[in-house]
Design a protein around this motif. Structure first.
Motif, PDB file in Angstrom:
ATOM      1  N   GLN A   1       0.855  -1.188   0.000  1.00 31.14           N
ATOM      2  CA  GLN A   1       0.000   0.000   0.000  1.00 31.14           C
ATOM      3  C   GLN A   1       0.892   1.239   0.000  1.00 31.14           C
ATOM      4  O   GLN A   1       1.570   1.524   0.988  1.00 31.14           O
TER       5      GLN A   1
ATOM      6  N   ARG B   1      -3.985   6.666  -2.052  1.00 26.86           N
ATOM      7  CA  ARG B   1      -3.502   5.341  -1.652  1.00 26.86           C
ATOM      8  C   ARG B   1      -3.545   4.412  -2.858  1.00 26.86           C
ATOM      9  O   ARG B   1      -4.597   4.187  -3.449  1.00 26.86           O
TER      10      ARG B   1
ATOM     11  N   THR C   1      -2.696   0.569  -4.229  1.00 19.82           N
ATOM     12  CA  THR C   1      -2.479  -0.804  -3.757  1.00 19.82           C
ATOM     13  C   THR C   1      -1.970  -1.668  -4.896  1.00 19.82           C
ATOM     14  O   THR C   1      -2.538  -1.664  -6.005  1.00 19.82           O
TER      15      THR C   1
ATOM     16  N   ARG D   1       0.067  -7.112   4.910  1.00 18.65           N
ATOM     17  CA  ARG D   1       0.027  -5.812   4.254  1.00 18.65           C
ATOM     18  C   ARG D   1       1.209  -4.958   4.719  1.00 18.65           C
ATOM     19  O   ARG D   1       1.536  -4.957   5.899  1.00 18.65           O
TER      20      ARG D   1
ATOM     21  N   GLU E   1       2.570  -1.012   4.545  1.00 12.39           N
ATOM     22  CA  GLU E   1       2.202   0.371   4.235  1.00 12.39           C
ATOM     23  C   GLU E   1       3.467   1.202   4.090  1.00 12.39           C
ATOM     24  O   GLU E   1       4.307   1.252   4.990  1.00 12.39           O
TER      25      GLU E   1
END
Length: 238
Positions: free
Chosen positions: A189, A196, A198, A233, A235
């Motif tokens: 991400q 944002r 992805t 995930r 970030e």
């Protein structure tokens, strides 16, 4: 009346403290000189038990018939310790002090593998046994403050180094099982302001949730460093 009540309360607290002190002193007075020295060793090493094997100085015997207090001044990897001892000799009216050098064995409990465990192998209680190690001498003396605790949750750990049957396990020889391993596929991400994006990526190193990790985007092959979140995930704040 209020002042009198406060004074009585203070007197009562002082009386209780005096009684507790006398009881504690009486309990120590019943200990043998060797037991008091062993207690000092246990405290110094944070050990489960200790034993005085022999008195090296002075002249192979303790200098006091009754010991009041002992503290460890120094120790080495040969199982020897130097203590400052305070006590009474027979016939003395005043306590004296003397340094004593002893040979001792001092034990703590620690984990020991039942079989060879290879690096990266997940741990479990079935692979280990709790045993006593004499931390007074040898290699374990050097690692005495870093032994893996008997309370350690082994199922959360994996071997970092090869673990040999019968040996002690140090905390530096194991590590927490990572939430993400090198080569795992992650959701990448990319965050910039209110935007944002992805995409997919690959972990370039192992990591745990809430720690930074180096990853590579699948399409662009560009490397990023971001924070690992739950659900594989990562970030990245741009």
């Amino acid at each position: 009346m209020k002042t009198l009540r406060i004074d009585m309360t203070k007197n009562w607290i002082q009386a209780v403290s005096l009684i507790v002190g006398l009881v504690s002193w009486a309990a120590r007075a019943q200990d043998t000189p060797e037991q008091i020295l062993e207690a000092a060793l246990r405290q110094h090493f944070s050990a489960d038990r200790a034993e005085i094997l022999s008195v090296l100085e002075p002249r192979g015997a303790l200098p006091f018939d009754r010991v009041l207090h002992a503290e460890v001044l120094s120790e080495n990897a040969s199982g020897e310790a130097r203590l400052l001892v305070r006590g009474y000799r027979a016939g003395d009216s005043e306590a004296g002090k003397s340094e004593v050098r002893v040979k001792h064995a001092t034990w703590v409990r620690g984990w020991s593998p039942k079989r060879k465990i290879s690096p990266g192998e997940a741990l479990s209680s079935e692979l280990f046994e709790l045993r006593e190690f004499n931390i007074g001498e040898g290699l374990v003396h050097e690692y005495r403050g870093a032994l893996l605790s008997p309370q350690a949750e082994l199922h959360h750990l994996e071997a970092k180094n090869t673990l040999v049957p019968g040996s002690f396990v140090s905390s530096s020889a194991v590590r927490r099982i990572p939430d993400l391993r090198r080569g795992d596929v992650i959701t990448l991400q990319l965050v910039s302001g209110g935007v944002r994006l992805t995409t997919s990526g690959t972990a370039l190193e192992s990591s745990s949730v809430d720690q930074n990790v180096r990853v590579q985007a699948t399409k662009s092959k560009r490397e990023f460093v971001g924070k690992l979140l739950t659900g594989q995930r990562v970030e990245v704040m741009l």
